[in-house]
Design an enzyme around this catalytic site. Structure first.
Site, PDB file in Angstrom:
ATOM      1  N   LYS A  60      14.234  -5.284  16.438  1.00 41.82           N
ATOM      2  CA  LYS A  60      13.065  -4.455  16.740  1.00 41.82           C
ATOM      3  C   LYS A  60      13.133  -3.122  16.003  1.00 41.82           C
ATOM      4  O   LYS A  60      12.132  -2.617  15.495  1.00 41.82           O
ATOM      5  CB  LYS A  60      12.960  -4.236  18.257  1.00 41.82           C
ATOM      6  CG  LYS A  60      12.524  -5.492  19.007  1.00 41.82           C
ATOM      7  CD  LYS A  60      12.774  -5.409  20.500  1.00 41.82           C
ATOM      8  CE  LYS A  60      12.454  -6.741  21.173  1.00 41.82           C
ATOM      9  NZ  LYS A  60      12.845  -6.790  22.583  1.00 41.82           N
ATOM     10  N   GLN A 114      15.013  -3.323  27.521  1.00 40.01           N
ATOM     11  CA  GLN A 114      15.492  -4.634  27.070  1.00 40.01           C
ATOM     12  C   GLN A 114      16.045  -5.437  28.238  1.00 40.01           C
ATOM     13  O   GLN A 114      16.904  -4.967  28.982  1.00 40.01           O
ATOM     14  CB  GLN A 114      16.572  -4.447  25.988  1.00 40.01           C
ATOM     15  CG  GLN A 114      17.106  -5.738  25.402  1.00 40.01           C
ATOM     16  CD  GLN A 114      16.039  -6.511  24.639  1.00 40.01           C
ATOM     17  OE1 GLN A 114      15.317  -5.959  23.835  1.00 40.01           O
ATOM     18  NE2 GLN A 114      15.947  -7.794  24.920  1.00 40.01           N
ATOM     19  N   ASP A 137       5.316  -3.640  26.412  1.00 40.68           N
ATOM     20  CA  ASP A 137       5.647  -5.047  26.677  1.00 40.68           C
ATOM     21  C   ASP A 137       4.542  -5.726  27.481  1.00 40.68           C
ATOM     22  O   ASP A 137       4.481  -6.954  27.547  1.00 40.68           O
ATOM     23  CB  ASP A 137       6.978  -5.145  27.436  1.00 40.68           C
ATOM     24  CG  ASP A 137       8.106  -5.669  26.559  1.00 40.68           C
ATOM     25  OD1 ASP A 137       7.806  -6.227  25.478  1.00 40.68           O
ATOM     26  OD2 ASP A 137       9.277  -5.537  26.941  1.00 40.68           O
TER      27      ASP A 137
END
Length: 309
Positions: A60, A114, A137
């Site tokens: 990422k 994460q 997200d």
């Protein structure tokens, strides 16, 4: 006219489409920097030292750098308490911009925690503490709630489901009025992708582990989104001729011929499906690259809400 044995489905190149999207994002980031002196920023919170999580974060970070988005890592110890982690998330929520980078102010547009988190931390609790405006997200309960409501739009759509629909759109697959079957009902893919398909005017059926006669339901689909996590469960004979197949599954199966001892396969039997489907995503190289591209797109969209007023 070609016989069924000669038919070959169009393989949807997720890597190529994702790269096109990244190029579009990079151009928009450059324009924001030139016009407003501001660029998007993404904070990635990682707890502990899991190798797979470190690998995802590295990927990422590299993707952000490629398009001009500034990424910031908050590396926290495995033993951090839930309260301390929530406090760190609140700090990021309250931080509107970070610092000057190459004459541009970095707008902290996105926060990504994460997953998975250590067992002593309630993931749902932590994710719900992320500011709605920075939930790139797309997993905040209010964002999912708005996704489920007619005439409402979430600030962000979850990245993998958003990537699935983007693959269909960019491959010229019409969704409106089509019969779509989603295989799997997880909060991360199955449920939100079924809601996105509904918003796009498809007639949607969700098949799951308790569904009776899965095969006959799937065989009626014009569009199949496979997200069950079961290697090659969907056979070629289950697919309607000409159907569009988006395979989200990424499953490791034993393969002694490989140096690693395994290979990755989807939830669909790719070789069989290619003889029947109209178009299909491969595994790997289909949906995977799109998830990261949609994360970048969400981060850009979050920054634009702040910068372009």
């Amino acid at each position: 006219m070609a016989s069924q044995s000669e038919h070959k489905a169009t393989v949807i190149d997720g890597k190529l489409i994702a790269q096109t999207i990244r190029s579009e994002i990079a151009e928009e980031v450059r324009q924001l920097s030139e016009k407003y002196g501001k660029v998007p920023g993404l904070a990635v919170v990682i707890v502990g030292n899991r190798k797979d999580s470190q690998s995802y974060v590295g990927m990422k970070r590299k993707a952000c750098a490629e398009v001009g988005i500034q990424s910031f890592d908050m590396d926290l110890p495995e033993q951090i308490s839930e309260a301390e982690l929530v406090s760190k998330v609140h700090e990021l929520n309250a931080n509107p911009d970070v610092h000057v980078f190459e004459q541009s102010i970095v707008i902290l547009a996105g926060i990504l925690v994460q997953l998975p988190l250590p067992k002593h931390i309630n993931e749902e609790k932590v994710l719900s503490e992320i500011s709605l405006a920075k939930d790139v997200d797309g997993f905040h309960p209010l964002n999912i709630g708005k996704l489920a409501m007619k005439d409402r739009e979430p600030l962000f759509q979850p990245c993998t489901p958003k990537g699935c629909l983007e693959l269909l759109h960019r491959s010229g697959v019409s969704i409106k009025g089509k019969r779509a079957v989603v295989v799997g009902r997880s909060n991360i893919v199955g449920l939100p992708v079924s809601l996105l398909l509904l918003k796009a005017d498809a007639t949607v059926t969700v098949v799951h582990s308790r569904s009776n006669d899965q095969e006959s339901i799937i065989r009626e689909a014009d569009i199949i989104i496979a997200a069950a996590g079961q290697p090659m469960m969907i056979k070629g004979s289950w697919i309607k001729p000409g159907a569009a197949v988006i395979d989200v599954g990424t499953n490791a199966v034993d393969d002694p011929s490989r140096k690693t001892g395994y290979r990755l396969v989807g939830d669909v039997d790719f070789n069989e499906a290619c003889k029947i489907a109209g178009c299909i995503t491969p595994v790997p190289g289909g949906v995977g690259p799109m998830t990261v591209a949609m994360l970048l797109k969400n981060t850009l969209e979050g920054a634009k809400r702040v910068i372009v007023q």
